[in-house]
Structure formats: C-alpha cells, structure tokens
Write a protein that holds these residues in place. Structure first.
Motif, PDB file in Angstrom:
ATOM      1  N   UNK B  84       0.806  -1.224   0.000  1.00  0.00           N
ATOM      2  CA  UNK B  84       0.000   0.000   0.000  1.00  0.00           C
ATOM      3  C   UNK B  84       0.840   1.276   0.000  1.00  0.00           C
ATOM      4  N   UNK B  85       1.933   1.309   0.819  1.00  0.00           N
ATOM      5  CA  UNK B  85       2.820   2.472   0.865  1.00  0.00           C
ATOM      6  C   UNK B  85       2.071   3.761   1.131  1.00  0.00           C
ATOM      7  N   UNK B  86       1.097   3.703   2.041  1.00  0.00           N
ATOM      8  CA  UNK B  86       0.409   4.939   2.425  1.00  0.00           C
ATOM      9  C   UNK B  86       1.315   5.731   3.355  1.00  0.00           C
ATOM     10  N   UNK B  87       1.103   7.057   3.400  1.00  0.00           N
ATOM     11  CA  UNK B  87       1.868   7.877   4.335  1.00  0.00           C
ATOM     12  C   UNK B  87       1.241   7.693   5.714  1.00  0.00           C
ATOM     13  N   UNK B  88       1.963   7.050   6.643  1.00  0.00           N
ATOM     14  CA  UNK B  88       1.331   6.619   7.894  1.00  0.00           C
ATOM     15  C   UNK B  88       0.842   7.774   8.774  1.00  0.00           C
ATOM     16  N   UNK B  89       1.481   8.943   8.632  1.00  0.00           N
ATOM     17  CA  UNK B  89       1.158  10.042   9.540  1.00  0.00           C
ATOM     18  C   UNK B  89       0.088  10.965   8.979  1.00  0.00           C
ATOM     19  N   UNK B  90      -0.452  10.626   7.817  1.00  0.00           N
ATOM     20  CA  UNK B  90      -1.448  11.504   7.218  1.00  0.00           C
ATOM     21  C   UNK B  90      -2.812  10.820   7.223  1.00  0.00           C
ATOM     22  N   UNK B  91      -3.855  11.634   7.264  1.00  0.00           N
ATOM     23  CA  UNK B  91      -5.197  11.069   7.154  1.00  0.00           C
ATOM     24  C   UNK B  91      -5.403  10.599   5.719  1.00  0.00           C
ATOM     25  N   UNK B  96      -4.472  11.222  -0.071  1.00  0.00           N
ATOM     26  CA  UNK B  96      -4.934  11.369  -1.448  1.00  0.00           C
ATOM     27  C   UNK B  96      -4.424  12.668  -2.063  1.00  0.00           C
ATOM     28  N   UNK B  97      -4.410  13.728  -1.257  1.00  0.00           N
ATOM     29  CA  UNK B  97      -4.126  15.047  -1.841  1.00  0.00           C
ATOM     30  C   UNK B  97      -2.657  15.433  -1.772  1.00  0.00           C
ATOM     31  N   UNK B  98      -1.853  14.650  -1.058  1.00  0.00           N
ATOM     32  CA  UNK B  98      -0.461  15.056  -0.789  1.00  0.00           C
ATOM     33  C   UNK B  98       0.301  15.449  -2.053  1.00  0.00           C
ATOM     34  N   UNK B  99       0.297  14.576  -3.032  1.00  0.00           N
ATOM     35  CA  UNK B  99       1.045  14.835  -4.262  1.00  0.00           C
ATOM     36  C   UNK B  99       0.602  16.132  -4.930  1.00  0.00           C
ATOM     37  N   UNK B 100      -0.695  16.314  -5.016  1.00  0.00           N
ATOM     38  CA  UNK B 100      -1.213  17.507  -5.681  1.00  0.00           C
ATOM     39  C   UNK B 100      -0.855  18.761  -4.889  1.00  0.00           C
ATOM     40  N   UNK B 127     -12.333   9.449   5.342  1.00  0.00           N
ATOM     41  CA  UNK B 127     -11.403  10.507   4.970  1.00  0.00           C
ATOM     42  C   UNK B 127     -10.551  11.041   6.115  1.00  0.00           C
ATOM     43  N   UNK B 128     -11.082  11.052   7.325  1.00  0.00           N
ATOM     44  CA  UNK B 128     -10.327  11.653   8.428  1.00  0.00           C
ATOM     45  C   UNK B 128      -9.534  10.618   9.237  1.00  0.00           C
ATOM     46  N   UNK B 129      -9.560   9.363   8.790  1.00  0.00           N
ATOM     47  CA  UNK B 129      -8.806   8.346   9.536  1.00  0.00           C
ATOM     48  C   UNK B 129      -7.376   8.260   9.048  1.00  0.00           C
ATOM     49  N   UNK B 130      -6.553   7.665   9.892  1.00  0.00           N
ATOM     50  CA  UNK B 130      -5.182   7.397   9.482  1.00  0.00           C
ATOM     51  C   UNK B 130      -5.066   5.942   9.023  1.00  0.00           C
ATOM     52  N   UNK B 131      -4.043   5.630   8.224  1.00  0.00           N
ATOM     53  CA  UNK B 131      -3.909   4.255   7.707  1.00  0.00           C
ATOM     54  C   UNK B 131      -4.003   3.194   8.797  1.00  0.00           C
ATOM     55  N   UNK B 132      -3.432   3.496   9.984  1.00  0.00           N
ATOM     56  CA  UNK B 132      -3.455   2.521  11.067  1.00  0.00           C
ATOM     57  C   UNK B 132      -4.876   2.128  11.452  1.00  0.00           C
ATOM     58  N   UNK B 133      -5.814   3.059  11.242  1.00  0.00           N
ATOM     59  CA  UNK B 133      -7.189   2.802  11.683  1.00  0.00           C
ATOM     60  C   UNK B 133      -8.040   2.178  10.585  1.00  0.00           C
TER      61      UNK B 133
END
Ligand SMILES: Nc1ncnc2c1ncn2[C@@H]1O[C@H](COP(=O)(O)OP(=O)(O)OP(=O)(O)O)[C@@H](O)[C@H]1O
Ligand SMILES: [Mg+2]
Lengths: 286, 361
Positions: B84-91, B96-100, B127-133
């Motif tokens: 998955x390689x999600x950014x763990x510290x971001x919701x 989704x929006x980080x790159x943009x 949308x407001x959860x973090x990957x861990x959740x």
C-alpha cells in the motif's frame, strides 16, 4: 496461583532488598533531608531553611540560568545535528558505513577524564589546535577558559561532540524503520527529496526525536562532567557553574546535605516539568 | 493516448541479469496482467515502467514517447504498491491530496479530484482516519484512490491484493475490473495468481525467469499454450502431464503410447513438423478434459486416492501407475462402487509437448 506468586517474590527478594536500600531509601531520605538544617549538630527539622534559601540564592539562580541556557541552545543544535548525521549515515551512497557508525558512537565510550583533557588541550590559548586553526584563517585567538561566553560555548561544543553521535545512532534506527516504498510513492507524486525529508521523514521520526530530546534534557539538567573538568569547576568565576556543580559544591565541599538535597529535588522537578511540557507540545494530534 | 511499448528491455542488478530482453506491446486502454512464479521479474519489469528502477538495456515508451530518461513523476503513470505504501502520519484525505498539494495544484481542483476518487472507491467515510485505523481492504482502496487522484494515463499495480483474505480478494478483483471499465485507461497488473490473471486481463503476459514465455488473451493461453510451462501455469487445478512415446507417424498425425498405462495409444493429428519416431513426448490433459470410459479416444484405468468435493464438481487425485492425475468429475452425492474407475482422453482435448517443453502442434 497465590503460591506461585509467592515463590516468584521470594526469588525477587534479594534484588528488591538491594533496590530498596540503595535506591528507594536514599530518594526518600534526601527528600526528608532537604527539610532539615544540616549545618548544625544534631540536624533539626526546619522546613523553610533550605527551600527558603534556594529562592533567594544568587548562586542557585546563576547555576539555573547557566543550565537552562545550555539546555536551550545545546539540545536543539545537537538533535538537529544528529538528524543530519543519521540521514547521511542512512544514505545508500555511503561507503564504509560500519566505520562511521563506530566513529559516531565512540565518544560515548571514551573515558570522561581523558576526553576532557583532550578538549582542554585542543582549546588551550597558546597551543590549542582550535586557536591555531582560527589564526590560520585570519581570525583572532579566543581565550576559551577566561571569558564566560567562550567558556559556555566550549561546554556546549564538548557536550554536543560527546552525545550527537549517540543520538544519531538512535535516530538512524528510526530512519531505517520507514519503508522505502513510502518514498517511492512520494517520488511518483513528484515530491522532491527535500520536501520528502520535511513532510515524510521528519514527521515519521518525531517519536524518536522526542525520545532523544527527553533523554538529552534529562542529561543536560544533570550536567556535571564538562563544567567540572573542562572549565575547571564552573569557571571562570562561576560563569559555567551548572545545577549539578552547585549541588556537588554544596553537598560534598561545604557538606551542606540539606541544601544539596533541595537542589537535587529542584533539578529532578525541573527535568520532569520540562519533559512533560515537551511531550505535551509534541503530542499526536487526535 | 497511452500505449506502453517495451522493446528488448533488459535489467541487470550488477552483473546479474534478471530480465532478458522483454518485448511487450500494450495498446491504449488495455488491461494487461504480468503473471509468473515468484522471482521471475514481474515487479522489476513494472518498476522499470514506473521509473523506480533504471533500464539496463532496450527501450520503454509510454504514449509513443521513449521514457528511459524521463523522471517517474513525468511518465504519466500511477502505481499501487503491494504494501500500500500509504503515508502513515497523514489522514486518508491528506494521503490522497499530498502529491497535488506538494505540486501547487489549485485547491479547488485538488478537492474535486479527491472527492471523485473517494466516491469511486466508497471511502468518503474514512477521509479523516489514518492508515493505522483502516482494514487491509480499506487501505488498498485508499492506495488505489491515491493513484486515481493523479489522473494517470497508465495504472500500475504490483500484487495489490496479495495481503487480503480470499473473499476480499474476489471482491476487490471485481472492483478493479469495474474501475478499468469506468476509467478506460491502460492498466498493467502484476500477480503470481493465475486466477487473478485469467479473470482480470484483456491480455496476459506469462513470465518465467526473466523471459516472456507467451502473450495472449486468457482463453487463448488456456486453449493454445505455447509451451509446457504456460500450459501448466494457466488453469487451475494444473494440467496433467502424462509421459508418452511416439510409436507411429502417418498422414500428419502422430500415434503416441502412454508409457505408464499398459500400452494405451492415442492418435493425435498434427499440423506442424512431426516429431521423430520413438521420441519421448509429454501429453498434457487438463483435469476438466477427461471423459467417461469409452467416450474418448483412449482409456486409462486409475485408482482414486483423494477427492476434493467442491459442490458442483469434485477433483479426484488418482493414481495411474507411477503418475498422479487430477481428474475433474461431476460431483455425485453417493459414490457407489470401488475406487477403481476408467477415464478417457480425447485427442482434440489434449496437447503434445516435446522433451524440452515446446509444443508440438
Ligand atoms: N535490488 C535488487 N538487487 C538484486 N537483485 C534483485 C533486486 N531486486 C530484485 N532482484 C532479483 O530479481 C529477480 C526478480 O525479482 P522481482 O522482484 O521482479 O520478482 P517478482 O517476479 O516480482 O517476484 P514476486 O512474485 O516474489 O514478487 C529476483 O531473482 C530477485 O532476487
Ligand atoms: Mg514482486
């Protein structure tokens, strides 16, 4: 079940006994001593004697000011340096990684007296390599030991030298726990290396950095070796005297154990307070 | 326009060559699956398309433009990673929006794209959860969402479903299929699971040890594999391989004797060059291509060993001399009689391979 617990405690007893006698008792005892006047024989209970003196003691405030000054400047500088060192250590371009890791860690294992002696030599007014270097690039020699500002700077440099690598190794472990594919995803998202550092690496390192900062704060609050050995007991003229030194001076030179205990408790209290504030400031948002 | 063309693509790690000159043409809007056993170079190939690995030899073109020296972010691709390689510290929203955001995309447009991705993947509530959740399936959705937000010309998936449980895998498979229809963009999908490959692909690229073994539509690979490896890899349960020997050649047909089955013979019409008389060959028969005794061209007696009853069909693992055959049979609720039964093979439902594994047509 209860029987099994009892057996466990019987095995633990020797340790607990030693722990109680040599750890818990001194902690309690020094707390009690801090409320006694210890310059008289016999000691007598006088709750405001030491604590009252503390509040009005210019030597205490001088030591407090010095300690906090070192804390406020040295800890952030050292942690930043440690992060940079860790990132460099983690670079795939680096050759002989093991050697650097050892070199960074080495200062911690060098004997304190030896290291202090070397620092005194390196920074000596006339023979020191540091002043020679300054001279060679056209700067004036600095008398590191006779003026307060350079002496304070020297203390900070020495402490940073000794502990930056240690922290870098801890931070390196944190760095290595960040998976590569997160960076690959960021690369595909067109996020530059620099932005990756600030928006991914640093936030993910935060817990490790906080850990290092807390350790450093506690260490610096108790700072003793460097001002004792390098600037010769807090010289010049108490200009680098820290709380740790003041405690030593009161407790073991003036044999004023009550006052020394009060200082010790103040140091511990301050360390806890600063750490709590820091943990609160850097808490996970939720 | 985003066709992807690989021309003689070679990959070496140091002196160790792992991809030996791959030629693959992917047309615009096609869903292509790279499939092959572990370590065959699927991921490496995909990562070269993405630009995460450099190309040791050959050329990769995306949309007609050679991208060998183009930065990954400029290739018009988006990748979904196995982990998955999600950014763990971001919701989820920030993920989704980080790159943009980092690229100064107009805020309104970023919001629009994120909203659309969230709708497509039904992750509005997360949308407001973090990957861990999130659960594994939800994380995978977010990872796909992050790819959608980039509005790429080519989607790359590296085993995106392998961390999910069987049921979720089927469900996500359908969703990825739907996504492909909805977006209509080129997708390259890596998996080692032939079922995934068969169900998702417009065309499958079968890889083995860094070589492209065959490229074709799923059913073409199933019906007409180029060699024994592809025949064995595509189809589940696996194709049976029965040792045989050429005993007679006549009128562009070869008669083979099944070595371990008491002289059973099968006459197989061929259209290509004939094998040498006496040559050792292998007869391939899929489990679903056995017939009742007498209904085929050649009968062989077998003894049932283990049976797997799936409800609609049963797979019988049967001993036939020294060979074990997997035979699909209609599920019968009461199985009468002994374990011994006879199955039949038809020439047109079997494939012939030579000793090296090449197909004899
Ligand atoms: N960075 C690397 N350095 C050296 N060899 C590598 C490297 N990455 C992959 N390889 C080798 O390249 C070959 C292909 O690896 P690759 O990851 O592409 O396999 P794969 O087909 O994706 O397998 P899997 O299904 O297990 O993911 C393997 O033999 C692997 O050991
Ligand atoms: Mg792989």
């Amino acid at each position: 079940m209860r029987y099994r617990n009892a057996t466990a405690y019987r095995f633990l007893t020797p340790y607990l006994l030693i722990f109680a006698i040599f750890w818990i008792w001194p902690i309690i005892s020094s707390f009690l001593i801090s409320f006694q006047a210890t310059r008289t024989v016999p000691w007598r209970f006088a709750p405001t004697f030491n604590w009252g003196r503390l509040i009005g003691d210019p030597a205490f405030f001088n030591a407090l000011k010095n300690t906090l000054l070192i804390l406020v400047i040295q800890v952030p500088v050292m942690i930043s340096l440690a992060v940079v060192m860790a990132v460099l250590l983690n670079s795939p371009l680096l050759k002989a990684r093991g050697l650097y890791r050892f070199a960074f860690f080495a200062p911690v294992v060098v004997g304190e007296v030896a290291y202090s002696a070397v620092f005194r030599l390196m920074f000596s007014l006339d023979f020191g390599i540091v002043n020679k270097l300054l001279n060679s690039v056209g700067l004036e020699k600095i008398d590191w030991f006779s003026n307060v500002t350079p002496a304070m700077a020297l203390i900070m440099i020495a402490v940073t030298w000794r502990w930056a690598g240690y922290n870098a190794i801890i931070i390196l472990a944190g760095l290595q726990s960040i998976p590569d594919d997160v960076y690959e995803a960021a690369t595909l998202d067109r996020v530059s290396k620099l932005k990756q550092f600030f928006y991914i690496t640093l936030p993910l390192l935060k817990p490790v950095i906080v850990f290092c900062a807390v350790l450093s704060i506690i260490g610096t609050m108790q700072l003793f070796t460097e001002p004792f050995l390098i600037t010769e007991r807090g010289g010049p003229g108490g200009g680098t005297e820290t709380l740790g030194l003041l405690l030593y001076r009161q407790g073991f030179r003036s044999l004023n154990f009550g006052y020394a205990s009060a200082i010790a408790y103040t140091m511990a209290g301050l360390a806890i307070a600063i750490t709590l504030v820091q943990l609160w400031l850097t808490r996970e948002p939720k | 326009m985003a066709a992807v063309t690989l021309t003689n693509v070679v990959k070496r790690f140091g002196t160790f060559e792992v991809v030996h000159g791959a030629n693959i043409d992917i047309t615009d809007g096609e869903f292509v699956v790279f499939v092959g056993p572990s370590g065959c170079g699927k991921s490496t190939l995909l990562r070269m398309v993405a630009g995460l690995e450099d190309i040791s030899g050959g050329e990769i073109a995306i949309g007609g433009k050679v991208v060998n020296d183009v930065e990954p972010a400029d290739r018009g691709i988006a990748m979904v990673f196995q982990s998955y390689a999600l950014y763990p510290h971001m919701t989820v929203e920030q993920n989704l929006s980080f790159g943009l955001r980092m690229n100064g995309n107009p805020k309104a447009d970023t919001e629009r794209r994120v909203k659309r991705a969230a709708e497509i993947l039904c992750i509005d509530e997360l949308m407001q959860r973090r990957p861990k959740q999130l659960s594994g399936g939800q994380r995978q959705r977010v990872a796909i969402g992050r790819a959608i937000v980039r509005e790429p010309q080519v989607f790359l998936f590296d085993e995106p479903l392998s961390n999910l449980d069987a049921e979720l895998r089927v469900q996500m498979r359908v969703e990825i299929s739907r996504l492909h229809k909805e977006l209509g963009v080129t997708m390259i999908y890596v998996t080692h699971d032939q079922t995934e490959a068969m169900t998702l692909a417009d065309r499958i690229v079968v890889l083995k040890a860094g070589n492209v073994e065959q490229i074709g539509a799923p059913l073409d690979l199933y019906d007409d594999p180029a060699n024994r490896f592809v025949a064995g890899f595509i189809g589940s349960p696996k194709m049976n391989f029965i040792a045989a020997k050429v005993v007679d050649l006549s009128n562009s047909a070869a008669t083979v004797e099944l070595v371990n089955h008491g002289g059973a013979r099968l006459r197989k019409p061929l259209c290509g060059p004939l094998p040498a008389p006496g040559a050792e060959v292998v007869l391939g028969v899929r489990p679903e291509h056995f017939f009742e005794a007498g209904e085929g061209d050649c009968d062989i007696p077998v003894k049932a060993d283990v049976a797997e009853h799936l409800g609609s069909v049963s797979y019988v693992y049967a001993d036939a001399g020294p060979e074990e055959l997997i035979i699909e049979r209609e599920a019968r609720r009461q199985r009468a009689g002994s374990d011994h039964f006879t199955v039949s093979i038809r020439a047109e439902r079997s494939l012939l391979f030579d000793k090296t594994g090449a197909r004899i047509r």
